[in-house]
Write a protein that holds these residues in place. Structure first.
Motif, short mmCIF file in Angstrom:
data_model
loop_
_atom_site.label_atom_id
_atom_site.label_comp_id
_atom_site.label_asym_id
_atom_site.label_seq_id
_atom_site.Cartn_x
_atom_site.Cartn_y
_atom_site.Cartn_z
N LEU A 133 0.82 -1.20 0.00
CA LEU A 133 0.00 0.00 0.00
C LEU A 133 0.86 1.26 0.00
O LEU A 133 0.55 2.23 -0.69
CB LEU A 133 -0.93 0.00 1.21
CG LEU A 133 -2.06 -1.03 1.17
CD1 LEU A 133 -2.78 -1.07 2.52
CD2 LEU A 133 -3.05 -0.70 0.07
N ARG A 134 1.95 1.22 0.77
CA ARG A 134 2.82 2.40 0.80
C ARG A 134 3.51 2.62 -0.54
O ARG A 134 3.65 3.76 -1.00
CB ARG A 134 3.85 2.24 1.91
CG ARG A 134 3.27 2.50 3.30
CD ARG A 134 4.27 2.24 4.39
NE ARG A 134 3.75 2.64 5.69
CZ ARG A 134 4.24 2.25 6.86
NH1 ARG A 134 5.28 1.42 6.89
NH2 ARG A 134 3.71 2.68 7.99
N ALA A 135 3.91 1.53 -1.18
CA ALA A 135 4.54 1.65 -2.50
C ALA A 135 3.53 2.20 -3.50
O ALA A 135 3.87 3.05 -4.34
CB ALA A 135 5.05 0.29 -2.96
N ARG A 136 2.29 1.72 -3.41
CA ARG A 136 1.26 2.23 -4.32
C ARG A 136 0.97 3.70 -4.05
O ARG A 136 0.75 4.47 -4.97
CB ARG A 136 -0.01 1.39 -4.15
CG ARG A 136 -1.11 1.77 -5.14
CD ARG A 136 -0.65 1.58 -6.57
NE ARG A 136 -1.54 2.17 -7.52
CZ ARG A 136 -1.17 2.62 -8.70
NH1 ARG A 136 0.10 2.53 -9.08
NH2 ARG A 136 -2.05 3.15 -9.53
N GLN A 137 0.96 4.07 -2.78
CA GLN A 137 0.73 5.47 -2.43
C GLN A 137 1.78 6.37 -3.05
O GLN A 137 1.47 7.44 -3.58
CB GLN A 137 0.73 5.63 -0.91
CG GLN A 137 0.47 7.07 -0.45
CD GLN A 137 0.68 7.25 1.03
OE1 GLN A 137 1.68 6.76 1.58
NE2 GLN A 137 -0.23 7.93 1.71
N ARG A 138 3.04 5.93 -3.00
CA ARG A 138 4.12 6.73 -3.59
C ARG A 138 3.90 6.90 -5.09
O ARG A 138 4.07 8.00 -5.63
CB ARG A 138 5.48 6.08 -3.32
CG ARG A 138 5.96 6.22 -1.89
CD ARG A 138 7.43 5.84 -1.78
NE ARG A 138 7.66 4.44 -2.11
CZ ARG A 138 7.61 3.44 -1.23
NH1 ARG A 138 7.32 3.71 0.04
NH2 ARG A 138 7.85 2.20 -1.60
N ARG A 139 3.51 5.82 -5.75
CA ARG A 139 3.29 5.90 -7.20
C ARG A 139 2.10 6.81 -7.52
O ARG A 139 2.14 7.56 -8.49
CB ARG A 139 3.07 4.51 -7.79
CG ARG A 139 4.33 3.64 -7.78
CD ARG A 139 4.17 2.43 -8.68
NE ARG A 139 3.18 1.50 -8.20
CZ ARG A 139 3.43 0.51 -7.35
NH1 ARG A 139 4.67 0.32 -6.88
NH2 ARG A 139 2.47 -0.32 -6.96
N LEU A 140 1.05 6.74 -6.69
CA LEU A 140 -0.11 7.59 -6.92
C LEU A 140 0.24 9.06 -6.72
O LEU A 140 -0.20 9.93 -7.49
CB LEU A 140 -1.25 7.19 -5.98
CG LEU A 140 -1.96 5.87 -6.29
CD1 LEU A 140 -2.92 5.51 -5.18
CD2 LEU A 140 -2.70 5.96 -7.62
N LEU A 141 1.03 9.35 -5.70
CA LEU A 141 1.44 10.74 -5.46
C LEU A 141 2.29 11.26 -6.62
O LEU A 141 2.16 12.43 -7.02
CB LEU A 141 2.22 10.84 -4.14
CG LEU A 141 1.39 10.64 -2.88
CD1 LEU A 141 2.30 10.61 -1.65
CD2 LEU A 141 0.35 11.75 -2.74
N GLU A 142 3.15 10.40 -7.16
CA GLU A 142 3.95 10.80 -8.32
C GLU A 142 3.06 11.07 -9.52
O GLU A 142 3.29 12.02 -10.28
CB GLU A 142 4.97 9.70 -8.65
CG GLU A 142 6.09 9.57 -7.62
CD GLU A 142 6.94 8.32 -7.83
OE1 GLU A 142 6.62 7.55 -8.77
OE2 GLU A 142 7.90 8.12 -7.07
N GLU A 143 2.04 10.23 -9.69
CA GLU A 143 1.12 10.42 -10.81
C GLU A 143 0.29 11.69 -10.64
O GLU A 143 0.05 12.43 -11.60
CB GLU A 143 0.20 9.20 -10.93
CG GLU A 143 -0.82 9.27 -12.07
CD GLU A 143 -0.19 9.27 -13.45
OE1 GLU A 143 -0.92 9.48 -14.43
OE2 GLU A 143 1.05 9.06 -13.55
N ILE A 144 -0.13 11.96 -9.39
CA ILE A 144 -0.87 13.19 -9.11
C ILE A 144 -0.02 14.41 -9.46
O ILE A 144 -0.49 15.36 -10.08
CB ILE A 144 -1.31 13.23 -7.63
CG1 ILE A 144 -2.43 12.22 -7.38
CG2 ILE A 144 -1.77 14.64 -7.24
CD1 ILE A 144 -2.76 12.02 -5.92
N GLU A 145 1.25 14.37 -9.06
CA GLU A 145 2.15 15.48 -9.35
C GLU A 145 2.30 15.67 -10.87
O GLU A 145 2.30 16.79 -11.37
CB GLU A 145 3.52 15.23 -8.71
CG GLU A 145 4.49 16.38 -8.89
CD GLU A 145 5.83 16.12 -8.21
OE1 GLU A 145 6.76 16.89 -8.43
OE2 GLU A 145 5.92 15.12 -7.46
N ARG A 146 2.43 14.55 -11.59
CA ARG A 146 2.57 14.63 -13.05
C ARG A 146 1.31 15.22 -13.68
O ARG A 146 1.39 16.09 -14.55
CB ARG A 146 2.83 13.24 -13.63
CG ARG A 146 3.12 13.22 -15.12
CD ARG A 146 3.25 11.80 -15.65
NE ARG A 146 1.98 11.12 -15.68
CZ ARG A 146 1.10 11.23 -16.69
NH1 ARG A 146 1.37 12.01 -17.73
NH2 ARG A 146 -0.04 10.57 -16.66
#
Length: 261
Positions: free
Chosen positions: A80-93
């Motif tokens: 879940l934490r790894a997915r959260q990091r990827r989602l935050l990166e996608e949000i930023e993009r």
């Protein structure tokens, strides 16, 4: 006795086809089948389906979900934490793409006739809220002052915008110093800052008599998108919009008093 695929489909708000796909993939096979071969799901199957849908909502692949559910000792929190990091990166993009899109549409909304390169050079990090631009067009589009402001904005050259933005930056510095020094909003210094803004609007966009400036003041307090056009979010302070509005109204009253002398 259990639950049919139709019942589970309705409760979980997924299609029957999806449930069949989960079955074929070995992700969610019903615990029972009727004598006629129909799928029957029990309570444990529904609980597993809830887990699958939770991970799917977070955009985990079916392969990843299968790995997590297959290992009772799997570190779900780590996934879940790894997915959260990827989602935050996608949000930023996506936020960066949104800014680019806003700046592209901004040309159509504001009539600013600058190239994309010139707009970045002139405006830098300052962005324009398209929803506010649209609302303003709907609200004031037929008023002569709004039409003149749009027309004059469209006629400004890059050099005009550079001078305009430099003046606006110097004015914001004066406003912030007065605010942080605790100058009263109805004092001479604050009213002079308000008057400088009124003259700035008149010089670059449309004549702005004191009563019109007072309406702008009310808009700054009622709609933060309007205030962000004169003071970007990075430079805003709690109470600053209200402070400027009071100064603008005090300055408008000063004009009325002076006209009566």
């Amino acid at each position: 006795m259990g639950f049919t695929v139709g019942q589970v489909s309705a409760w979980a708000k997924v299609t029957v086809r999806t449930l069949h796909h989960y079955d074929r993939a070995g992700l969610l096979s019903p615990s029972h089948r009727s004598a006629a071969g129909y799928r029957w799901y029990d309570e444990s199957d529904l609980a597993r389906l809830q887990q699958i849908l939770f991970y799917r909502a977070l955009d985990f692949t079916l392969e990843d979900i299968a790995k997590i559910l297959a290992d009772p000792d799997a570190n779900a929190l780590g996934h879940l934490r790894a997915r959260q990091r990827r989602l935050l990166e996608e949000i930023e993009r996506l936020q960066r793409l949104t800014v680019v899109a806003e700046r592209a549409i901004e040309v159509q909304q504001t009539g600013i006739t600058l190239t994309p390169k010139e707009r970045f050079e002139v405006f830098g990090d300052i962005t324009f809220d398209l929803s506010y631009a649209t609302d303003a067009q709907l609200k004031w589009g037929n008023s002569p002052s709004h039409q003149e402001a749009m027309s004059r904005a469209a006629a400004h050259t890059k050099e005009d915008w550079e001078q305009l933005m430099a003046e606006a930056s110097a004015w914001r510095a004066e406003l912030l110093v007065a605010f942080e020094d605790g100058e009263p909003p109805d004092g001479q210094r604050a009213m002079d800052v308000a008057e400088a803004h009124r003259l700035h609007v008149t010089r670059w966009f449309t004549p702005c008599p004191p009563d019109m400036h007072g309406r702008l003041a009310d808009d700054f307090c009622a709609d933060r998108r309007a205030f962000a056009l004169v003071v970007p979010a990075a430079q805003q302070r709690p109470g600053l919009a209200e402070y400027l509005a009071l100064a603008m109204h005090a300055n408008a009253s000063r004009h009325v008093s002076n006209s009566g002398k």
